[in-house]
Write a protein that holds these residues in place. Structure first.
Motif, mmCIF file in Angstrom:
data_model
loop_
_atom_site.group_PDB
_atom_site.id
_atom_site.type_symbol
_atom_site.label_atom_id
_atom_site.label_comp_id
_atom_site.label_asym_id
_atom_site.label_seq_id
_atom_site.Cartn_x
_atom_site.Cartn_y
_atom_site.Cartn_z
ATOM 1 N N ALA A 1 0.756 -1.330 0.061
ATOM 2 C CA ALA A 1 -0.010 -0.017 -0.127
ATOM 3 C C ALA A 1 0.848 1.277 0.064
ATOM 4 C CB ALA A 1 -1.067 -0.201 1.376
ATOM 5 N N GLY B 1 -10.903 -0.805 -5.561
ATOM 6 C CA GLY B 1 -10.062 -1.593 -4.766
ATOM 7 C C GLY B 1 -8.603 -1.804 -5.478
ATOM 8 N N TRP B 2 -7.843 -2.395 -4.688
ATOM 9 C CA TRP B 2 -6.546 -2.902 -5.111
ATOM 10 C C TRP B 2 -6.039 -4.112 -4.321
ATOM 11 C CZ3 TRP B 2 -2.185 -3.460 -2.057
ATOM 12 C CH2 TRP B 2 -2.182 -2.859 -0.790
ATOM 13 N N GLY B 3 -5.119 -4.713 -5.132
ATOM 14 C CA GLY B 3 -4.879 -5.897 -4.508
ATOM 15 C C GLY B 3 -3.737 -6.687 -5.161
ATOM 16 N N ASP C 1 -1.107 -12.484 -3.348
ATOM 17 C CA ASP C 1 -1.623 -12.235 -2.028
ATOM 18 C C ASP C 1 -2.711 -13.505 -1.654
ATOM 19 O OD1 ASP C 1 -2.217 -11.591 0.524
ATOM 20 O OD2 ASP C 1 -2.683 -9.705 0.040
ATOM 21 N N LEU D 1 -5.860 -11.749 0.484
ATOM 22 C CA LEU D 1 -6.408 -10.718 -0.017
ATOM 23 C C LEU D 1 -7.921 -10.854 0.124
ATOM 24 C CD1 LEU D 1 -6.096 -8.309 -2.068
ATOM 25 C CD2 LEU D 1 -6.688 -9.662 -3.966
ATOM 26 N N PRO D 2 -8.612 -9.724 0.807
ATOM 27 C CA PRO D 2 -9.906 -9.860 1.225
ATOM 28 C C PRO D 2 -10.864 -9.732 0.030
ATOM 29 C CG PRO D 2 -9.111 -7.702 1.947
ATOM 30 C CD PRO D 2 -8.072 -8.539 1.295
ATOM 31 N N GLY E 1 -10.956 -7.065 -2.776
ATOM 32 C CA GLY E 1 -9.618 -6.037 -2.612
ATOM 33 C C GLY E 1 -9.451 -5.315 -1.232
ATOM 34 N N HIS E 2 -8.285 -4.770 -1.264
ATOM 35 C CA HIS E 2 -8.186 -3.711 -0.192
ATOM 36 C C HIS E 2 -8.857 -2.262 -0.698
ATOM 37 C CE1 HIS E 2 -5.514 -6.364 1.894
ATOM 38 N NE2 HIS E 2 -4.571 -6.384 0.651
ATOM 39 N N GLY F 1 -6.801 3.413 1.217
ATOM 40 C CA GLY F 1 -5.396 2.971 1.815
ATOM 41 C C GLY F 1 -4.312 3.515 1.192
#
Length: 407
Positions: free
Chosen positions: A11, A131-133, A137, A140-141, A144-145, A149
């Motif tokens: 991030a 989102g990003w990711g 990973d 990874l939720p 994404g994140h 952030g």
């Protein structure tokens, strides 16, 4: 002044990518070459259509391989797609089955070509609209994140500000490739200055003015030589002085790097007149990419070439992006100057300055800007040589050789 900012995680790294580039990329692949844990800059390419994914990946890794010290790379995809839900999401399946990050095919192709070239892909990330990711990973939720952030840390922003780096760059890769707004009265003053300069050069050197070349034969003046003299336009003293300054172009081009065209219509007219002529424009190109001594050499080489001699290969190579790396600050000053000149001169005289804007942008590594300036020049003169050359560079993905060297 250089600055080192350590990124503790993906991030924080992503928050710094726009600062490496000077803009926030959209619909792009960004590659950050690395050596011994330090970034060597950043490279941006347009995202490819589906049928050219492997071609772009091959070209992108080929560019990384040309950087002598590069031993690894971080790849970031910026897309206007959202993170898509897969069929497993409704059943609570693991993240890799529950959704997908856009750009997987491109990341796979980059991995394959990097592995073949011995380049380690440290991380592969996607920044989507929601989102990003990281593609590798495992934690990874779903979805994404969150994008919020990716803000620059306060300590990082302070370090960047101290180094003169914009901590919050505005716009994307296409932003800034426009001509600056100028006053209409100043534009008219420049047009009058160019007309007066042309008339002075016609009187002194016999160079036909634009107005002379467009006169019809029916307007020939009859009568004595005295009558013709009386009907001749008066030479503007300022234009006469400007015409004499053209006798030493390298000095003029060097001084011009400190000029403010909007406040000096006759100086702008001088530059507009020169940059509309390929042989004189190319002297400016070489000089601003090197120094005043390079301008002297280019001026002499141009004279000799017009007499039938070969143009020196070392000077010609500057246009192709070979040789020592130009001083970036010097090129930035030249670009600001020529953009303003292009905005002020009449439209018919604009392709030359626009094409030079395109070349300088390309030399600075801003291919998107270069393509836009070249397109603007070609929209006025579809056969403009330098604009066509720069556009062919961009379309072929050709970058200056100095883009792959640290110095």
């Amino acid at each position: 002044m250089s600055v080192t900012v350590k990124a503790a995680d993906a991030a924080q790294f992503l928050s710094l990518v726009p600062r490496l580039l000077g803009f926030t990329p959209t619909r792009s692949l960004v590659l950050v070459p690395m050596a011994r844990g330090r970034s060597l800059g950043a490279m941006r390419l347009d995202l490819p259509p589906d049928d050219l994914v492997d071609t772009l990946a091959s070209r992108a890794i080929g560019m990384i391989c040309r950087i002598a010290d590069a031993e690894a790379v971080i790849a970031v995809i910026y897309t206007d797609e959202a993170i898509g839900s897969g069929p497993g999401a409704a059943f609570g399946l693991p993240s890799e089955a529950g959704f997908r990050l856009p750009g997987r095919a491109l990341i796979d192709a980059l991995d394959a070509h990097a592995d073949a070239c011995g380049i380690h892909v440290i991380d592969a990330l996607t920044v989507a609209t929601d989102g990003w990711g990281g593609h590798d990973d495992p934690d990874l939720p779903p979805g994404g994140h969150p994008l919020d952030g990716l803000r620059v840390h306060a300590a990082d922003a302070a370090s960047l500000d101290e180094a003169g780096v914009d901590a919050s760059p505005h716009g994307d890769q296409a932003s800034g490739a426009t001509l600056p707004p100028v006053d209409a009265q100043m534009r008219e003053a420049v047009a009058q200055g160019m007309g007066a300069l042309s008339a002075a050069l016609e009187a002194i050197c016999g160079i036909p003015s634009v107005s002379e070349s467009t006169r019809g034969s029916s307007r020939k003046t009859k009568g004595t030589g005295r009558a013709k003299a009386e009907n001749s336009p008066r030479i503007d003293p300022a234009a006469l002085e400007a015409a004499c300054e053209l006798d030493d172009l390298p000095t003029l081009y060097e001084d011009a790097l400190t000029w403010h065209p909007s406040g000096a219509p006759m100086r702008t007219a001088m530059l507009g007149w020169c940059l509309a002529r390929p042989s004189l424009r190319d002297v400016a190109l070489v000089q601003w990419a090197t120094d005043v001594a390079g301008g002297d050499l280019a001026m002499e080489a141009q004279r000799r070439w017009e007499d039938g001699a070969e143009y020196p290969a070392d000077l010609a190579s500057v246009m192709w992006g070979e040789g020592p790396r130009p001083d970036a600050e010097r090129l930035e000053r030249a670009l600001a100057l020529v953009r303003e000149v292009a905005a002020l001169v009449p439209k018919t005289q604009r392709p030359g300055p626009l094409a030079l804007c395109a070349w300088i942008s390309w030399a600075l590594g801003r291919s998107s800007h270069a393509d836009r300036y070249a397109a603007m020049a070609l929209a006025i003169d579809r056969r403009h040589g330098l604009a066509d050359i720069v556009r062919s560079f961009v379309r072929a993905g050709h970058l200056p050789d100095w883009a792959f060297r640290l110095r």
